[in-house]
Design an enzyme around this catalytic site. Structure first.
Site, PDB file in Angstrom:
ATOM      1  N   ASP A 209     -10.292  20.191   0.440  1.00  0.00           N
ATOM      2  CA  ASP A 209      -9.615  21.487   0.596  1.00  0.00           C
ATOM      3  C   ASP A 209     -10.664  22.509   1.039  1.00  0.00           C
ATOM      4  O   ASP A 209     -11.852  22.197   1.127  1.00  0.00           O
ATOM      5  CB  ASP A 209      -8.941  21.934  -0.722  1.00  0.00           C
ATOM      6  CG  ASP A 209      -9.932  22.103  -1.861  1.00  0.00           C
ATOM      7  OD1 ASP A 209     -11.059  21.556  -1.783  1.00  0.00           O
ATOM      8  OD2 ASP A 209      -9.595  22.791  -2.836  1.00  0.00           O
ATOM      9  N   ASP A 211     -12.954  25.701   0.264  1.00  0.00           N
ATOM     10  CA  ASP A 211     -13.490  26.356  -0.926  1.00  0.00           C
ATOM     11  C   ASP A 211     -12.831  27.739  -1.045  1.00  0.00           C
ATOM     12  O   ASP A 211     -12.118  28.190  -0.140  1.00  0.00           O
ATOM     13  CB  ASP A 211     -15.019  26.451  -0.801  1.00  0.00           C
ATOM     14  CG  ASP A 211     -15.703  26.716  -2.133  1.00  0.00           C
ATOM     15  OD1 ASP A 211     -15.220  26.216  -3.164  1.00  0.00           O
ATOM     16  OD2 ASP A 211     -16.734  27.433  -2.142  1.00  0.00           O
TER      17      ASP A 211
END
Ligand SMILES: [Zn+2]
Length: 292
Positions: A209, A211
Site C-alpha cells: 500500500d 505509506d
C-alpha cells in the site's frame, strides 16, 4: 565457480507460500546465535539446490525487531548457501510505485536501533557496504523479470525503520524528502549480515500500500483497507514467487565469482592470531577460510 546454493528468505506473504517452490527436507539448525526463525527447507528448483526460510517463522510470531537475523544468516551459510534472494513487504513512498508492483531496490537507509547488527562483536571487521545489495543478483532479478506481466521497478532506496508501529505522517514526508521509494522493517541488519557472511544478497520488495503520506480514499473504511492490503500482499506474493522461480536457474548459470564472496578479504583489521578459540569456533562458517 563453486557449487551454487540459493537461499530464499521469505517475508510477509512469501514466507508462508515458500512451500510452493517444492517439497524438500526440513532441517532444524542450531547456531551460536540461537535458533533461526524456523526450520529450513532444503529443496531443488529447476535442479538447483535451494534453502527456504520464512523470516517471521511459523505462525508469523516473530516481529521485525525479534527476527533472529544472525541465526538465520549463519544457518544459511553453514548449509552451503552462496546467494540469497529475500523478499519483504513494504509501503510505497512514491506515486509511481503502486501496490502489487515489485521493486528491486539498490540502496538502504538504516534507521533500526535495537537489533544485533554484526557477527563481529569480538574483533574489528569493516566490510564495504556502499552498495548494500549485490549488483550481480539484482541484474539476475531484472533479467528474470523480462516479459513479466507485473511492473518491476529497478532501483530505489528502502528506508528500514525499527517499528513495529508504522510511520507518523511527518516521518513519511521526511523519508520522501530524502528521495526514498520504500519504507519497510526487515532488510536491516539482514543485508549487512549477508555481506559479512560473504553471501550475494538481493531483495524483491512487495509494496502492499502507500505509506501514510498519501491519504487513503475516503470510500475505504479501516476494514476494507486491511482487506485490500491483504489482497495486495497475496497478489504480490504470487508475482514474487514466480520471479524467484525464474531467477534461481539464472543464478546457477552465473559464471564469474562476485566481489560479495570475498567481502572479508581486506576487511579484517584485528590480528587473527589473537582471536580466542571460542570466537574462532563460533565464526568458523563465516571466517573459516581466513583463519588458516
Ligand atoms: Zn554478489
Amino acid at each position: 565457480m563453486s557449487r551454487v546454493m540459493v537461499g530464499v528468505i521469505g517475508g510477509t506473504g512469501l514466507g508462508e507460500a515458500l512451500g510452493a517452490l517444492g517439497g524438500g527436507e526440513l532441517r532444524e539448525v542450531d547456531t551460536p546465535y540461537g535458533r533461526p526463525s524456523g526450520p529450513i527447507t532444503l529443496a531443488e528448483v529447476a535442479g538447483v539446490p535451494v534453502a527456504l526460510l520464512a523470516r517471521h517463522g511459523e505462525g508469523h510470531l516473530k516481529n521485525p525487531s525479534t527476527v533472529p537475523y544472525r541465526a538465520n544468516i549463519w544457518a544459511l551459510k553453514s548449509l552451503g548457501v552462496t546467494h540469497v534472494l529475500a523478499s519483504g513487504a513494504v509501503g510505497s513512498l512514491r506515486e509511481e510505485v503502486a501496490p502489487r508492483h515489485l521493486v528491486i531496490p539498490d540502496q538502504v537507509i538504516d534507521k533500526t536501533h535495537r537489533r544485533p547488527g554484526t557477527f563481529f562483536d569480538d574483533l574489528a571487521v569493516h566490510v564495504e557496504f556502499a552498495n548494500p545489495f549485490c549488483s550481480t543478483l539484482r541484474n539476475v532479478l531484472v533479467k528474470a523479470g523480462t516479459g513479466f506481466p507485473t511492473r518491476i521497478h529497478q532501483g530505489g532506496t528502502y528506508v528500514c525503520m525499527e517499528g513495529p508501529q508504522f510511520s507518523t505522517r511527518a516521518e513519511s514526508e521526511l523519508h520522501r524528502s530524502w528521495g526514498a521509494s520504500l519504507i519497510g522493517m526487515t532488510v536491516m541488519p539482514e543485508a549487512k549480515l549477508a555481506r559479512e557472511a560473504e553471501l550475494c544478497y538481493a531483495l524483491v520488495a512487495l509494496p502492499t500500500d502507500y505509506d501514510c503520506w498519501k491519504p487513503h480514499p475516503a470510500s475505504l473504511d479501516q476494514a476494507r483497507l486491511i482487506e485490500e492490503i491483504l489482497g495486495n500482499v497475496k497478489a504480490a506474493t504470487q508475482n514474487a514467487l514466480e520471479l524467484v522461480r525464474r531467477a534461481v536457474p539464472l543464478v546457477a548459470a552465473l559464471d564469474k565469482p562476485c566481489s560479495c564472496q570475498s567481502a572479508l578479504a581486506l576487511a579484517i583489521w584485528s590480528d587473527r592470531s589473537r582471536l580466542a578459540p571460542d570466537v574462532k569456533e563460533r565464526l568458523r562458517p563465516i571466517l573459516g577460510r581466513y583463519l588458516g
